[in-house]
Motif scaffolding. Structure first.
Motif, PDB file in Angstrom:
ATOM      1  N   VAL A  45      25.862 -66.326  29.716  1.00 52.12           N
ATOM      2  CA  VAL A  45      24.798 -67.274  29.386  1.00 52.12           C
ATOM      3  C   VAL A  45      25.412 -68.661  29.204  1.00 52.12           C
ATOM      4  O   VAL A  45      26.193 -68.881  28.281  1.00 52.12           O
ATOM      5  CB  VAL A  45      24.051 -66.835  28.102  1.00 52.12           C
ATOM      6  CG1 VAL A  45      23.125 -67.933  27.626  1.00 52.12           C
ATOM      7  CG2 VAL A  45      23.264 -65.561  28.367  1.00 52.12           C
ATOM      8  N   ASN A  46      25.065 -69.583  30.077  1.00 53.65           N
ATOM      9  CA  ASN A  46      25.678 -70.916  30.058  1.00 53.65           C
ATOM     10  C   ASN A  46      24.766 -72.009  29.521  1.00 53.65           C
ATOM     11  O   ASN A  46      25.226 -73.116  29.271  1.00 53.65           O
ATOM     12  CB  ASN A  46      26.122 -71.289  31.476  1.00 53.65           C
ATOM     13  CG  ASN A  46      27.176 -70.340  32.007  1.00 53.65           C
ATOM     14  OD1 ASN A  46      28.123 -70.010  31.309  1.00 53.65           O
ATOM     15  ND2 ASN A  46      27.000 -69.878  33.242  1.00 53.65           N
ATOM     16  N   ARG A  47      23.492 -71.714  29.359  1.00 54.53           N
ATOM     17  CA  ARG A  47      22.565 -72.712  28.849  1.00 54.53           C
ATOM     18  C   ARG A  47      21.406 -72.009  28.161  1.00 54.53           C
ATOM     19  O   ARG A  47      21.150 -70.825  28.427  1.00 54.53           O
ATOM     20  CB  ARG A  47      22.063 -73.620  29.968  1.00 54.53           C
ATOM     21  CG  ARG A  47      21.467 -72.911  31.153  1.00 54.53           C
ATOM     22  CD  ARG A  47      21.084 -73.855  32.251  1.00 54.53           C
ATOM     23  NE  ARG A  47      20.091 -74.810  31.809  1.00 54.53           N
ATOM     24  CZ  ARG A  47      19.553 -75.726  32.608  1.00 54.53           C
ATOM     25  NH1 ARG A  47      19.957 -75.822  33.870  1.00 54.53           N
ATOM     26  NH2 ARG A  47      18.635 -76.555  32.160  1.00 54.53           N
ATOM     27  N   GLU A  92      20.493 -58.538  19.890  1.00 55.34           N
ATOM     28  CA  GLU A  92      19.541 -58.427  20.995  1.00 55.34           C
ATOM     29  C   GLU A  92      20.203 -58.583  22.361  1.00 55.34           C
ATOM     30  O   GLU A  92      19.712 -58.040  23.345  1.00 55.34           O
ATOM     31  CB  GLU A  92      18.438 -59.503  20.852  1.00 55.34           C
ATOM     32  CG  GLU A  92      17.716 -59.508  19.520  1.00 55.34           C
ATOM     33  CD  GLU A  92      16.949 -58.211  19.282  1.00 55.34           C
ATOM     34  OE1 GLU A  92      16.556 -57.569  20.277  1.00 55.34           O
ATOM     35  OE2 GLU A  92      16.740 -57.859  18.098  1.00 55.34           O
ATOM     36  N   VAL A  93      21.297 -59.334  22.407  1.00 54.47           N
ATOM     37  CA  VAL A  93      21.967 -59.630  23.673  1.00 54.47           C
ATOM     38  C   VAL A  93      23.417 -59.153  23.583  1.00 54.47           C
ATOM     39  O   VAL A  93      24.167 -59.606  22.716  1.00 54.47           O
ATOM     40  CB  VAL A  93      21.924 -61.148  23.976  1.00 54.47           C
ATOM     41  CG1 VAL A  93      22.542 -61.431  25.340  1.00 54.47           C
ATOM     42  CG2 VAL A  93      20.491 -61.664  23.921  1.00 54.47           C
ATOM     43  N   LYS A  94      23.791 -58.265  24.468  1.00 53.98           N
ATOM     44  CA  LYS A  94      25.144 -57.718  24.447  1.00 53.98           C
ATOM     45  C   LYS A  94      26.190 -58.800  24.724  1.00 53.98           C
ATOM     46  O   LYS A  94      25.899 -59.814  25.356  1.00 53.98           O
ATOM     47  CB  LYS A  94      25.275 -56.600  25.487  1.00 53.98           C
ATOM     48  CG  LYS A  94      24.380 -55.400  25.208  1.00 53.98           C
ATOM     49  CD  LYS A  94      24.523 -54.351  26.296  1.00 53.98           C
ATOM     50  CE  LYS A  94      23.622 -53.159  26.041  1.00 53.98           C
ATOM     51  NZ  LYS A  94      23.710 -52.141  27.115  1.00 53.98           N
ATOM     52  N   SER A 144      26.178 -71.181  18.347  1.00 51.50           N
ATOM     53  CA  SER A 144      25.706 -70.512  17.142  1.00 51.50           C
ATOM     54  C   SER A 144      24.438 -69.715  17.435  1.00 51.50           C
ATOM     55  O   SER A 144      24.256 -68.598  16.938  1.00 51.50           O
ATOM     56  CB  SER A 144      25.435 -71.548  16.046  1.00 51.50           C
ATOM     57  OG  SER A 144      24.905 -70.940  14.890  1.00 51.50           O
ATOM     58  N   LEU A 145      23.591 -70.275  18.289  1.00 48.01           N
ATOM     59  CA  LEU A 145      22.352 -69.615  18.678  1.00 48.01           C
ATOM     60  C   LEU A 145      22.655 -68.293  19.394  1.00 48.01           C
ATOM     61  O   LEU A 145      22.034 -67.258  19.107  1.00 48.01           O
ATOM     62  CB  LEU A 145      21.560 -70.543  19.598  1.00 48.01           C
ATOM     63  CG  LEU A 145      20.087 -70.216  19.838  1.00 48.01           C
ATOM     64  CD1 LEU A 145      19.269 -70.496  18.601  1.00 48.01           C
ATOM     65  CD2 LEU A 145      19.557 -71.046  21.007  1.00 48.01           C
ATOM     66  N   ASP A 189      18.903 -69.740  30.037  1.00 48.44           N
ATOM     67  CA  ASP A 189      19.373 -68.399  30.379  1.00 48.44           C
ATOM     68  C   ASP A 189      19.097 -67.434  29.233  1.00 48.44           C
ATOM     69  O   ASP A 189      18.693 -66.281  29.446  1.00 48.44           O
ATOM     70  CB  ASP A 189      20.882 -68.417  30.667  1.00 48.44           C
ATOM     71  CG  ASP A 189      21.249 -69.304  31.842  1.00 48.44           C
ATOM     72  OD1 ASP A 189      20.376 -69.567  32.682  1.00 48.44           O
ATOM     73  OD2 ASP A 189      22.411 -69.743  31.906  1.00 48.44           O
ATOM     74  N   LEU A 190      19.334 -67.915  28.022  1.00 50.44           N
ATOM     75  CA  LEU A 190      19.117 -67.075  26.841  1.00 50.44           C
ATOM     76  C   LEU A 190      17.635 -66.782  26.657  1.00 50.44           C
ATOM     77  O   LEU A 190      17.256 -65.655  26.320  1.00 50.44           O
ATOM     78  CB  LEU A 190      19.678 -67.780  25.603  1.00 50.44           C
ATOM     79  CG  LEU A 190      19.612 -67.001  24.287  1.00 50.44           C
ATOM     80  CD1 LEU A 190      20.401 -65.708  24.369  1.00 50.44           C
ATOM     81  CD2 LEU A 190      20.132 -67.859  23.137  1.00 50.44           C
ATOM     82  N   TRP A 191      16.770 -67.791  26.873  1.00 49.81           N
ATOM     83  CA  TRP A 191      15.329 -67.561  26.728  1.00 49.81           C
ATOM     84  C   TRP A 191      14.860 -66.450  27.655  1.00 49.81           C
ATOM     85  O   TRP A 191      14.051 -65.600  27.264  1.00 49.81           O
ATOM     86  CB  TRP A 191      14.528 -68.827  27.030  1.00 49.81           C
ATOM     87  CG  TRP A 191      14.917 -70.109  26.376  1.00 49.81           C
ATOM     88  CD1 TRP A 191      14.753 -71.364  26.889  1.00 49.81           C
ATOM     89  CD2 TRP A 191      15.491 -70.324  25.062  1.00 49.81           C
ATOM     90  NE1 TRP A 191      15.205 -72.323  26.024  1.00 49.81           N
ATOM     91  CE2 TRP A 191      15.661 -71.714  24.887  1.00 49.81           C
ATOM     92  CE3 TRP A 191      15.900 -69.477  24.042  1.00 49.81           C
ATOM     93  CZ2 TRP A 191      16.203 -72.277  23.736  1.00 49.81           C
ATOM     94  CZ3 TRP A 191      16.447 -70.028  22.886  1.00 49.81           C
ATOM     95  CH2 TRP A 191      16.592 -71.391  22.734  1.00 49.81           C
ATOM     96  N   GLU A 192      15.376 -66.441  28.868  1.00 51.52           N
ATOM     97  CA  GLU A 192      14.945 -65.435  29.841  1.00 51.52           C
ATOM     98  C   GLU A 192      15.325 -64.022  29.399  1.00 51.52           C
ATOM     99  O   GLU A 192      14.543 -63.078  29.548  1.00 51.52           O
ATOM    100  CB  GLU A 192      15.552 -65.745  31.208  1.00 51.52           C
ATOM    101  CG  GLU A 192      14.947 -66.978  31.861  1.00 51.52           C
ATOM    102  CD  GLU A 192      15.741 -67.450  33.058  1.00 51.52           C
ATOM    103  OE1 GLU A 192      16.685 -66.745  33.441  1.00 51.52           O
ATOM    104  OE2 GLU A 192      15.420 -68.519  33.601  1.00 51.52           O
ATOM    105  N   ILE A 193      16.537 -63.881  28.859  1.00 52.30           N
ATOM    106  CA  ILE A 193      16.959 -62.567  28.383  1.00 52.30           C
ATOM    107  C   ILE A 193      16.093 -62.131  27.206  1.00 52.30           C
ATOM    108  O   ILE A 193      15.659 -60.970  27.125  1.00 52.30           O
ATOM    109  CB  ILE A 193      18.449 -62.588  27.985  1.00 52.30           C
ATOM    110  CG1 ILE A 193      19.323 -62.844  29.215  1.00 52.30           C
ATOM    111  CG2 ILE A 193      18.846 -61.265  27.324  1.00 52.30           C
ATOM    112  CD1 ILE A 193      20.795 -62.985  28.905  1.00 52.30           C
TER     113      ILE A 193
END
Length: 240
Positions: free
Chosen positions: A42-44, A33-35, A25-26, A47-51
């Motif tokens: 993104v598996n965890r 913001e993220v394509k 959901s996140l 990974d999302l925080w870095e993007i």
């Protein structure tokens, strides 16, 4: 420096707190913001925080978007939101944990004292990699080019150091470098991306018996989380 460490620890705590369905959901809430192609790799949460950091939507003093998507994905779970709010108040994570509840804390948690180990490559004793700076010797004080004899691999190391961009953390994870060790290197070299990449590569070589495994490097560069086929081809063909 301390605030940056607490910020990284806060993000790792969120990573552990989120359930699988909450994480999905996140990711969906980050669609603007993220394509889609990026989200699929993104598996965890880390990974999302870095993007989000590269999009300037997340940082130690930029948590509004993070709180917004956490609220929208966690069905009002106050415990998850409180992790962020406590960071904003300057409350360390270790002070939030009950003193007499050690059985509920995993032994690999960064605040649990880790055993001393012997590193056969460095030929010395040290503490478990990934511990907070106050409990471990600095990575750069143990790992030097001479200690792991990386001179013969300097051409490849310099090539990767110069050419790996924001994919470098995904690349290092694929090689097996832990988030804790990357965090330690980032603390030691907060202003130099190249130094961070260089030290992580030296650490990986050290953990790999002092060998630069070209096949593993090529495979990691071609991994779906990295997709640097250009660099993989040049490393494989020794065209560097």
């Amino acid at each position: 420096m301390a605030a940056d460490f607490e910020y990284k620890q806060m993000l790792l705590e969120l990573d552990k707190s989120l359930k699988a369905e909450e994480f999905e959901s996140l990711k969906f809430l980050c669609k603007d913001e993220v394509k889609k192609r990026e989200r699929e790799s993104v598996n965890r949460p880390t990974d999302l925080w870095e993007i989000l950091e590269t999009r300037e939507k997340l940082g130690p003093n930029n948590l509004a978007f993070l709180k917004q998507i956490i609220k929208g994905s966690c069905n009002g779970r106050l415990d998850v939101l409180r992790v962020i709010e406590n960071f904003e108040r300057g409350i360390p994570l270790d002070s939030q944990r009950p003193v007499n509840s050690s059985s509920s804390v995993p032994t690999n948690h960064p605040y649990v004292q880790q055993p001393v180990f012997y590193n056969p490559v460095l030929k010395q004793y040290g503490q478990q990699p990934g511990m907070p700076t106050r409990d471990r010797p600095q990575v750069t004080s143990i790992i030097h080019s001479s200690a792991v004899n990386v001179d013969k691999y300097m051409k490849e190391i310099n090539f990767l150091t110069k050419n790996l961009g924001r994919e470098w953390r995904f690349f290092m994870r694929t090689l097996g470098v832990t988030d804790g060790d990357m965090m330690s290197v980032e603390q030691d070299h907060p202003r130099s991306l190249r130094d961070q990449i260089y030290q992580c590569l030296v650490l990986w070589i050290s953990n790999n018996g002092g060998q630069f495994d070209r096949g593993r490097i090529v495979a990691a560069l071609r991994d779906s989380a990295v997709e640097r086929y250009d660099l993989a081809g040049r490393i494989q063909d020794c065209d560097i």
